[in-house]
Scaffold this motif. Structure first.
Motif, PDB file in Angstrom:
ATOM      1  N   UNK A  29       0.821  -1.211   0.000  1.00  0.00           N
ATOM      2  CA  UNK A  29       0.000   0.000   0.000  1.00  0.00           C
ATOM      3  C   UNK A  29       0.857   1.264   0.000  1.00  0.00           C
ATOM      4  N   UNK A  30       1.982   1.245   0.742  1.00  0.00           N
ATOM      5  CA  UNK A  30       2.806   2.449   0.912  1.00  0.00           C
ATOM      6  C   UNK A  30       4.091   2.375   0.074  1.00  0.00           C
ATOM      7  N   UNK A  31       4.033   1.614  -1.008  1.00  0.00           N
ATOM      8  CA  UNK A  31       5.223   1.436  -1.847  1.00  0.00           C
ATOM      9  C   UNK A  31       5.746   2.778  -2.362  1.00  0.00           C
ATOM     10  N   UNK A  32       4.871   3.611  -2.849  1.00  0.00           N
ATOM     11  CA  UNK A  32       5.301   4.919  -3.376  1.00  0.00           C
ATOM     12  C   UNK A  32       5.831   5.816  -2.269  1.00  0.00           C
ATOM     13  N   UNK A  33       5.269   5.683  -1.065  1.00  0.00           N
ATOM     14  CA  UNK A  33       5.711   6.512   0.064  1.00  0.00           C
ATOM     15  C   UNK A  33       7.113   6.117   0.527  1.00  0.00           C
ATOM     16  N   UNK A  34       7.447   4.818   0.369  1.00  0.00           N
ATOM     17  CA  UNK A  34       8.824   4.403   0.633  1.00  0.00           C
ATOM     18  C   UNK A  34       9.771   5.044  -0.381  1.00  0.00           C
ATOM     19  N   UNK A  35       9.320   5.065  -1.620  1.00  0.00           N
ATOM     20  CA  UNK A  35      10.159   5.606  -2.693  1.00  0.00           C
ATOM     21  C   UNK A  35      10.451   7.090  -2.459  1.00  0.00           C
ATOM     22  N   UNK A  36       9.426   7.824  -2.009  1.00  0.00           N
ATOM     23  CA  UNK A  36       9.606   9.256  -1.739  1.00  0.00           C
ATOM     24  C   UNK A  36      10.180   9.514  -0.341  1.00  0.00           C
ATOM     25  N   UNK A  37      10.429   8.437   0.383  1.00  0.00           N
ATOM     26  CA  UNK A  37      10.990   8.477   1.748  1.00  0.00           C
ATOM     27  C   UNK A  37      10.067   9.141   2.759  1.00  0.00           C
ATOM     28  N   UNK A  38       8.768   9.195   2.418  1.00  0.00           N
ATOM     29  CA  UNK A  38       7.797   9.674   3.396  1.00  0.00           C
ATOM     30  C   UNK A  38       7.561   8.626   4.471  1.00  0.00           C
ATOM     31  N   UNK A  39       7.676   7.357   4.085  1.00  0.00           N
ATOM     32  CA  UNK A  39       7.606   6.250   5.050  1.00  0.00           C
ATOM     33  C   UNK A  39       9.009   5.699   5.235  1.00  0.00           C
ATOM     34  N   UNK A  40       9.440   5.602   6.492  1.00  0.00           N
ATOM     35  CA  UNK A  40      10.805   5.159   6.781  1.00  0.00           C
ATOM     36  C   UNK A  40      10.911   3.661   7.010  1.00  0.00           C
ATOM     37  N   UNK A  41       9.951   3.137   7.787  1.00  0.00           N
ATOM     38  CA  UNK A  41      10.097   1.729   8.158  1.00  0.00           C
ATOM     39  C   UNK A  41       8.758   1.160   8.609  1.00  0.00           C
ATOM     40  N   UNK A  42       8.527  -0.097   8.272  1.00  0.00           N
ATOM     41  CA  UNK A  42       7.411  -0.874   8.812  1.00  0.00           C
ATOM     42  C   UNK A  42       8.014  -2.147   9.380  1.00  0.00           C
ATOM     43  N   UNK A  43       7.908  -2.325  10.668  1.00  0.00           N
ATOM     44  CA  UNK A  43       8.600  -3.445  11.318  1.00  0.00           C
ATOM     45  C   UNK A  43       7.672  -4.192  12.263  1.00  0.00           C
TER      46      UNK A  43
END
Length: 803
Positions: A363-377
């Motif tokens: 779901x947050x693939x694009x947000x990882x790319x833009x570095x808006x999402x840092x980590x899901x652990x």
């Protein structure tokens, strides 16, 4: 009418099924109208699922099936279950042939466990003269086709149930729990707690007076009694409280069981099949006293941490997260987040954690790319403890108790009502955490688990004092002192239930060789809370264990002076570790035995009082020696021998006469004033003449007479009306890094405070800027095992009350 629901353990062969028969018979005798709902007997459901898996995996299962049939038809010669057994066999053969099965087939199989159970009980009741009727719930409860977790179609089911029971009155109807059928007659099951759900639906449709759920426990407890020995049965809960318990892991309840009862205000009573005289726990709409009701646990969960520093100010993040959970059929039990949505923690079943993370990453693939999402652990190996009825206004007590026991919650939140708090805890800390919280909030005795190192004169006396006073302290203070470890330098006795008055024999019989790590691991393995380690040794190497003990959750108490008098570096390091782990170290008996000296000096110093000098008679042994020698016309050796005979001295009296013990005590007081002196900086007057310092203790004891001329001369050289006293003195500018420490024999006027000392008393004069020339004087018994042990005991109680 009352609905009676019996669980699998209640219906097991032996005492269980006999008790069920007696319960129903008793209600018939009392002219009570009852309907019975049953689960599968014993472990039937698990056994059927195991047979299914073996058939699916092409593993031989015929022997297991024969054992199943033997158990289910035990002592039922007039009951024919061949139809059910034949159908089970047919299903298993089909699965074995195909190598696969559907949820629909699984429902068809496990449903037969309830059918067999209901037929078995119906037959038994009829054999015992109680008119009973077997009711297959598939004929009266209609559901959707969601196999494995079907939902009732209430309007249709209600009409069928009411019609059936109208036509079958005057008998005990025995209904299969857990199972139902679709409108087309296909078998379904009602999911988790399905038999309880069946009973609740029947209670609703028939407007029963009460639903009685018979289990193998006396009711609902303040905590799991298998984990918390002091757990108490709860007499009454409201539906809301029960619903909270159900949501947070109380196995005996499920939220969907409560709802049909709430709708018609039908009380639910949890009762023990094996203790029918017990009133159990009543759950109803009636209000109960406010307050904390129970602790429940969700054991198998994972915490998913979602970190998105670039999401600050962006809306809809929560919606996207919950859409992922919904799309993957994942229930979220707890969510915690900051208002910025930059960090969100959600708790899900451990079995769903990986699926949840995969869904979120997609779901947050694009947000990882833009570095808006840092980590899901994922944080695994965690559990949730919920405090039902906890108000945040008093939650600090439970939280502080956890921190004092080195348990730091990973996350916590409270419900919208503000009356329930949930904590995410490391799974291996759950049992200990439950006991800590339970002891704090339910008014039961707070258990203090004590490890005593050194059980000689002082340690043995302390143990006897603890055991003699334990009952009184528990009654008056609500503190239960539990000595779980007794050790000397070679062996340790470990006992979770605590030492008894015959501890000396037990140490000899059952003591084992040990390292300090064994005691620490024992405390961890048995989830012992409120840990205190007591050092009654005089061992220089044992103090090396202080830091690992503190790091593993122990507070410290010591009559051993060494830790406070070795290098200043160790002294500071120990206090740093204590502060980091929020532990305490009490050692009031290090100076003055049981006198309140150290606490007084700490308080004065903390309050900003400028202490200018401390002096006094620090040794009860040397106090006795010079008090008597100065006042009586006797030889020094005679008085010394008397002190030896009374047990006032060490086995080698030179350990007292050398002055090192007084020096250590003086150094401890200096360090309480934050002075950085080392032991080798103390000026110590050794009372042993050089010609007697060498040789064995036995040699010295045989040469005591050689001390007489030395001390007779010192005595005679005094001014008149003066007496000898061996003192420690701390002086100089005590606002600097170091002070002047001196241990010496002095002559003082008989009329002075030091001069008026009697017996083996110690005396301390504390000079301060505020008090001027009039010192604060602390005087009292300064020696003896009983006095020292009592001082250590006082430290135990001080620590215990803080926990």
């Amino acid at each position: 009418m009352k609905i009676l629901k019996f669980g699998g353990k209640s219906l097991a062969n032996g005492q269980g099924i006999q008790n069920v028969l007696q319960i129903i018979s008793k209600k018939q005798t009392n002219n009570e109208e009852v309907t019975v709902v049953v689960s599968a007997r014993g472990n039937a459901t698990d056994e059927l699922l195991l047979l299914l898996e073996k058939a699916h995996g092409n593993v031989p299962y015929s022997d297991d099936f024969e054992l199943f049939k033997e158990y289910q038809s035990y002592n039922a010669s007039t009951l024919n279950l061949e139809k059910e057994f034949s159908l089970i066999e047919k299903i298993l053969e089909g699965v074995n042939l195909l190598g696969d099965y559907s949820e629909k087939v699984k429902d068809q199989l496990v449903a037969l466990g309830e059918v067999i159970s209901a037929k078995y009980l119906t037959n038994l009741l009829n054999e015992n003269g109680i008119k009973a009727n077997f009711v297959d719930a598939r004929n009266v409860l209609v559901t959707d086709a969601n196999f494995g977790n079907a939902q009732p179609i209430e309007a249709v089911s209600k009409k069928k149930v009411q019609q059936y029971f109208k036509e079958n009155q005057g008998v005990v109807n025995v209904v299969t729990g857990f199972i139902a059928a679709t409108a087309s007659g296909e078998t379904t099951t009602l999911g988790r707690n399905g038999s309880n759900y069946t009973a609740a639906l029947l209670a609703n449709f028939l407007e029963a007076k009460e639903l009685q759920n018979y289990t193998h426990v006396d009711g609902i407890f303040t905590a799991n009694p298998d984990w918390v020995a002091d757990a108490k049965k709860i007499d009454h809960l409201t539906f809301n409280e029960a619903n909270e318990l159900a949501n947070f892991g109380a196995n005996i309840l499920h939220a969907k069981t409560i709802l049909p009862l709430v709708e018609k205000d039908i009380p639910l009573r949890i009762v023990n099949t094996f203790n029918d005289d017990n009133e159990g726990t009543l759950i109803s709409a009636a209000l109960t006293l406010e307050g904390i009701k129970s602790l429940s646990v969700l054991p198998d969960v994972s915490l998913i941490n979602f970190e998105g520093r670039g999401l600050l100010g962006k809306t809809g993040v929560d919606a996207r997260i919950f859409k992922v959970m919904a799309d993957n059929d994942i229930s979220v039990s707890i969510i915690s987040q900051g208002s910025s949505e930059r960090g969100i923690g959600i708790v899900v079943a451990a079995s769903n954690a990986t699926k949840a993370v995969i869904g979120l990453e997609k779901e947050f693939e694009n947000d990882f790319y833009t570095k808006d999402v840092n980590r899901i652990s994922i944080v695994d190996n965690v559990s949730v403890i919920s405090i039902i009825g906890q108000d945040l206004s008093t939650f600090h007590k439970s939280y502080t108790a956890l921190i004092n026991n080195n348990i730091v919650p990973i996350l916590f939140n409270n419900t919208i009502t503000g009356k329930n708090v949930s904590l995410v805890i490391k799974r291996d800390e759950v049992k200990k955490a439950l006991n800590v919280i339970h002891g704090q909030i339910f008014g039961v005795a707070k258990k203090i688990n004590i490890a005593v190192f050194g059980h000689g004169t002082v340690g043995g006396t302390l143990l006897d004092q603890i055991l003699q006073s334990a009952d009184t302290i528990e009654e008056k203070k609500g503190i239960k002192l539990n000595v779980f470890a007794i050790a000397n330098s070679k062996k340790v006795l470990l006992t979770k239930k605590g030492a008894t008055k015959n501890w000396r024999e037990k140490v000899n019989e059952k003591g084992v060789s040990y390292a300090i790590s064994d005691v620490i691991e024992y405390a961890k393995d048995h989830h012992l809370e409120n840990l205190i380690a007591i050092d009654n040794t005089a061992n220089g190497t044992f103090v090396e264990n202080y830091i690992p003990l503190v790091e593993n959750g122990f507070d410290l108490i010591s009559s051993n002076k060494i830790a406070n008098t070795i290098s200043y570096e160790f002294y500071q390091n120990l206090r740093s570790v204590l502060a980091k782990n929020q532990k305490e170290y009490l050692y009031e008996t290090n100076v003055g035995a049981g006198l309140p000296l150290i606490d007084t000096i700490k308080l004065l110093h903390l309050s900003g009082e400028n202490i200018t000098k401390i002096r006094g008679v620090f040794s009860g042994t040397l106090s006795y020696l010079f008090n008597h020698f100065s006042a009586e016309d006797r030889n020094f050796s005679e008085v010394l021998q008397e002190a030896i005979d009374k047990g006032f001295t060490e086995p080698d009296p030179r350990e007292d006469l050398c002055g090192n013990d007084v020096g250590r005590k003086l150094l401890i007081l200096a360090r309480e004033l934050e002075l950085q002196n080392e032991f080798d900086e103390i000026k110590i007057q050794n009372l042993i003449p050089e010609f007697l310092r060498e040789g064995s203790a036995q040699d010295f004891l045989q040469r005591l007479n050689e001390l007489n001329p030395v001390y007779q001369e010192v005595k005679e050289q005094q001014e008149s009306n003066h007496v000898l006293r061996y003192i420690g003195e701390l002086s100089g500018d005590l606002q600097q890094e170091k002070g002047n420490l001196e241990v010496k024999l002095v002559s003082v006027p008989v009329s002075s405070a030091l001069g008026s000392l009697k017996g083996s008393d110690s005396i301390f004069e504390i000079y301060t800027e505020s008090y001027g020339e009039q010192p604060i004087v602390i005087q009292g018994a300064g020696a003896g095992a009983s006095v020292t042990a009592r001082g250590v005991f006082g430290d135990i109680l001080r620590l215990s009350e803080k926990k």
